[in-house]
Design an enzyme around this catalytic site. Structure first.
Site, mmCIF file in Angstrom:
data_model
loop_
_atom_site.group_PDB
_atom_site.id
_atom_site.type_symbol
_atom_site.label_atom_id
_atom_site.label_comp_id
_atom_site.label_asym_id
_atom_site.label_seq_id
_atom_site.Cartn_x
_atom_site.Cartn_y
_atom_site.Cartn_z
ATOM 1 C CE LYS A 110 -4.508 -4.411 4.535
ATOM 2 N NZ LYS A 110 -5.099 -4.945 3.292
ATOM 3 N NE ARG A 111 4.958 -5.686 3.502
ATOM 4 C CZ ARG A 111 4.606 -4.647 2.746
ATOM 5 N NH1 ARG A 111 4.392 -3.473 3.330
ATOM 6 N NH2 ARG A 111 4.467 -4.752 1.450
#
Length: 368
Positions: free
Chosen positions: A194-195
């Site tokens: 997700k980063r």
């Protein structure tokens, strides 16, 4: 986003269905009853260990170079001790009692598996202190009550499946068939995160990617098909998919190739009358949004004109939004050039203009 991708679920909070509700927060009573059933059968118990004690257990294990695990301390509490703690409203969780003697199971992808979880793990939490279930309980209860026949999920849950099968046995329920799918990784072999920011569906929607191109590249880099090729439609993916052809190897997702997939599917959309009309409507919205008040000739918004533009540029554009970029502005607004710019081209601009205007019909003349 499933609707955007063209693969809407059969049932959901939005669509409804026979096995709702579909939000976990609306199913808490169902999970509570299931957990209480296990407690009453002696297959689960209340654990009153504080977060501080659990943290000390973890630190001690790490210091000893061991895998952290719960020591099952509260498993041995007497019933009067439990009642005394409950009487003081002491916060607690509910843990499932792991037992040795796990039976092997056959996974559709990975074949026969067996993990003696009781030998390497502490008893897992199934109901948290806030009353919400963990995945271990929720997936078993939900899949049973929703009559799920096949569970396809990521390979990271393969080890936990023996634990879940123990729960099915404790409840006396028939488990579904399991197929654990290899992970989808970046092209360098690292995990999608997700980063990264650019793996969210919203990122691809905003970038002008078509849902079928994203679905195509994901399935093309994985397995489950006799042959992989770009440009497959959803109907083709459905007809060609074979779960027995899924391999255990992780799939490498090369998003650098996504523009090529998008160009192919945009070409296919333009060639389909129904889908082309949808593109026309989308492009009309983009034109009005980008150029709005600059549009003098409203004919550029007519369906026939936009369809001709799409036919002429098919195969040359990767994204629909390209057609409203400055490079294509001449298609929608009349080019304007100031007198100062023209005088920079030629000092005789005024003389040339006067000669040209003598040959232009009066009704076609517009002020500069």
């Amino acid at each position: 986003m499933l609707e955007w991708a063209g693969i809407p679920p059969d049932e959901s909070p939005r669509r409804g269905g026979a096995y709702g509700p579909y939000q976990q927060s609306q199913r808490l009573e169902l999970y509570r009853e299931a957990a209480q059933t296990l407690v009453s059968r002696g297959m689960a118990y209340r654990c009153f260990c504080s977060p501080q004690r659990l943290e000390l257990l973890k630190k001690e294990a790490l210091r000893s170079r061991q895998t952290p695990r719960y020591d099952n301390r509260c498993r041995h509490l007497r019933s009067d001790q439990v009642e005394e703690k409950l009487g003081r409203s002491q916060p607690h969780v509910i843990r499932f009692r792991l037992e040795e003697g796990v039976e092997p199971f056959e996974d559709v992808v990975f074949g026969w598996n067996r993990h003696e979880v009781a030998a390497v793990e502490g008893d897992p939490v199934i109901i948290k202190a806030d009353g919400f279930p963990t995945y271990h309980l929720a997936n078993v209860v939900d899949d049973h009550h929703m009559h799920i026949s096949h569970v396809l999920r990521g390979t990271e849950w393969l080890i936990s499946t023996s634990k879940h099968l123990l729960m099915y046995k404790a409840f006396g329920w028939q488990p579904p068939t399991f197929a654990h799918l290899p992970l989808l990784l970046n092209k360098d072999g690292s995990k999608l995160s997700k980063r990264q920011g650019d793996i969210f569906i919203e990122h691809f929607v905003a970038g002008g990617y078509l849902p079928e191109s994203l679905l195509d590249i994901i399935t093309n880099c994985g397995s489950g098909f006799t042959n992989n090729r770009p440009g497959r439609t959803l109907d083709e993916l459905i007809s060609e998919f074979d779960v027995t052809k899924i391999t255990t190897h992780s799939a490498l997702l090369d998003l650098d190739k996504l523009p090529d997939f998008n160009r192919i599917h945009l070409l296919q959309r333009i060639g389909d009358d129904g889908k082309c009309r949808s593109l026309v409507r989308d492009l009309q919205g983009h034109i009005e949004q980008v150029y709005g008040p600059q549009i003098e000739d409203k004919d550029v918004l007519h369906q026939e004109y936009i369809e001709r533009i799409l036919q002429l540029r098919k195969g040359h554009i990767t994204y629909l939004q390209e057609l409203v970029s400055p490079a294509y502005s001449y298609l929608w607004v009349r080019p304007t050039v100031s007198q100062g710019q023209l005088q920079q081209v030629s000092a005789e601009f005024n003389t040339i203009l006067a000669l040209v205007l003598e040959y232009v019909p009066e009704q076609t003349i517009h002020p500069l």
